[in-house]
Design a protein around this motif. Structure first.
Motif, PDB file in Angstrom:
ATOM      1  N   MET A   1       0.756  -1.263   0.040  1.00 57.32           N
ATOM      2  CA  MET A   1       0.089  -0.030   0.121  1.00 57.32           C
ATOM      3  C   MET A   1       0.725   1.309  -0.114  1.00 57.32           C
ATOM      4  O   MET A   1       0.861   2.124  -0.941  1.00 57.32           O
ATOM      5  CB  MET A   1      -0.926  -0.059   1.230  1.00 57.32           C
ATOM      6  N   LYS A   2       1.982   1.187   0.701  1.00 56.70           N
ATOM      7  CA  LYS A   2       2.746   2.369   0.917  1.00 56.70           C
ATOM      8  C   LYS A   2       3.511   2.408  -0.430  1.00 56.70           C
ATOM      9  O   LYS A   2       3.742   3.607  -0.796  1.00 56.70           O
ATOM     10  CB  LYS A   2       3.657   2.277   2.087  1.00 56.70           C
ATOM     11  N   GLU A   3       4.240   1.312  -0.744  1.00 59.25           N
ATOM     12  CA  GLU A   3       5.101   1.515  -2.189  1.00 59.25           C
ATOM     13  C   GLU A   3       4.416   1.646  -3.375  1.00 59.25           C
ATOM     14  O   GLU A   3       4.919   2.404  -4.247  1.00 59.25           O
ATOM     15  CB  GLU A   3       5.683   0.020  -2.007  1.00 59.25           C
ATOM     16  N   GLN A   4       3.188   1.026  -3.500  1.00 56.01           N
ATOM     17  CA  GLN A   4       2.645   1.164  -4.710  1.00 56.01           C
ATOM     18  C   GLN A   4       1.121   1.985  -4.941  1.00 56.01           C
ATOM     19  O   GLN A   4       0.903   2.083  -5.668  1.00 56.01           O
ATOM     20  CB  GLN A   4       2.377  -0.148  -5.185  1.00 56.01           C
ATOM     21  N   GLY A   5       1.235   2.522  -3.586  1.00 54.04           N
ATOM     22  CA  GLY A   5      -0.097   3.413  -3.760  1.00 54.04           C
ATOM     23  C   GLY A   5      -1.564   2.695  -3.779  1.00 54.04           C
ATOM     24  O   GLY A   5      -2.426   3.030  -4.437  1.00 54.04           O
ATOM     25  N   LEU A   6      -1.573   1.457  -3.353  1.00 50.54           N
ATOM     26  CA  LEU A   6      -2.629   0.618  -3.545  1.00 50.54           C
ATOM     27  C   LEU A   6      -3.677   0.610  -2.213  1.00 50.54           C
ATOM     28  O   LEU A   6      -3.258   1.085  -1.061  1.00 50.54           O
ATOM     29  CB  LEU A   6      -2.128  -0.890  -3.484  1.00 50.54           C
ATOM     30  N   ASP A   7      -4.789   0.441  -2.599  1.00 44.19           N
ATOM     31  CA  ASP A   7      -5.757   0.350  -1.448  1.00 44.19           C
ATOM     32  C   ASP A   7      -5.694  -1.179  -0.832  1.00 44.19           C
ATOM     33  O   ASP A   7      -4.892  -2.049  -1.370  1.00 44.19           O
ATOM     34  CB  ASP A   7      -7.350   0.682  -1.552  1.00 44.19           C
ATOM     35  N   GLU A   8      -6.134  -1.256   0.521  1.00 38.42           N
ATOM     36  CA  GLU A   8      -5.926  -2.677   1.038  1.00 38.42           C
ATOM     37  C   GLU A   8      -6.588  -3.755   0.309  1.00 38.42           C
ATOM     38  O   GLU A   8      -5.765  -4.792   0.000  1.00 38.42           O
ATOM     39  CB  GLU A   8      -6.857  -2.640   2.489  1.00 38.42           C
TER      40      GLU A   8
END
Length: 192
Positions: A153-160
């Protein structure tokens, strides 16, 4: 009831002999006899019987200490045998892992229920240990997956939900468990 391999530990020879005869009449096999606690423990470790019947008061090492070691190692269920029926001794024997208790004098009709109770409680305990181990493993996997999702989530800006789907995809693509993929991500600080 199936034929059991039983270890007897009793420092009084006449009681040990009577107990052995009763067990044989009940169609069990007495695989070892001990007259002190140290010998009882050695035989339990060496023979891995189906059941141990231990006197509380024995030379060198008392039956409660032997029962605790047998229980800690998961060798077999233990029935405590004693002339003393004080509540404190019963409580101590239970804390040590004894599954049943016989008070002297006893007869053959007292032995069978004690054996059944001891074996039943031992099986329940073993099943609970397996369940606890499985739950601990599942909790560990969940922790790893949650931490790996956080990295994604932090590295790739993904939601959970997207992070979880990505973990599942990598798991299938690499033919690895979710735990293994999550561990790879955590070890590398991201998926490579």
């Amino acid at each position: 009831m199936s034929r059991l391999r039983i270890l007897i530990a009793e420092d009084e020879a006449i009681i040990r002999l009577d107990l052995k005869e009763m067990l044989i009449e009940l169609e069990h096999e007495v695989v070892g006899e001990a007259w002190d606690g140290e010998m009882a423990l050695e035989l339990a470790e060496e023979l891995t019987p189906d059941l141990a019947i231990l006197d509380i008061k024995m030379p060198k090492m008392n039956g409660i200490e032997v029962a605790k070691t047998i229980a800690d190692k998961g060798i077999c269920p233990v029935i405590m045998l004693t002339a003393y029926s004080q509540k404190a001794l019963v409580d101590e024997a239970i804390k040590a892992g004894a599954m049943a208790y016989l008070v002297k004098p006893f007869d053959k009709s007292d032995i069978l229920p004690a054996i059944e109770v001891a074996r039943g409680r031992f099986q329940e305990m073993k099943q609970l240990e397996v369940q606890v181990k499985n739950l601990e493993e599942r909790l560990e996997v969940r922790r790893l997956v949650e931490r790996a999702k956080g990295v994604l989530m932090k590295e790739q800006g993904l939601d959970e939900a997207s992070a979880f789907r990505q973990l599942q995809k990598w798991s299938m693509d690499k033919q690895l468990t979710l735990k293994a993929v999550a561990q790879e991500i955590l070890d590398a600080g991201g998926f490579k």
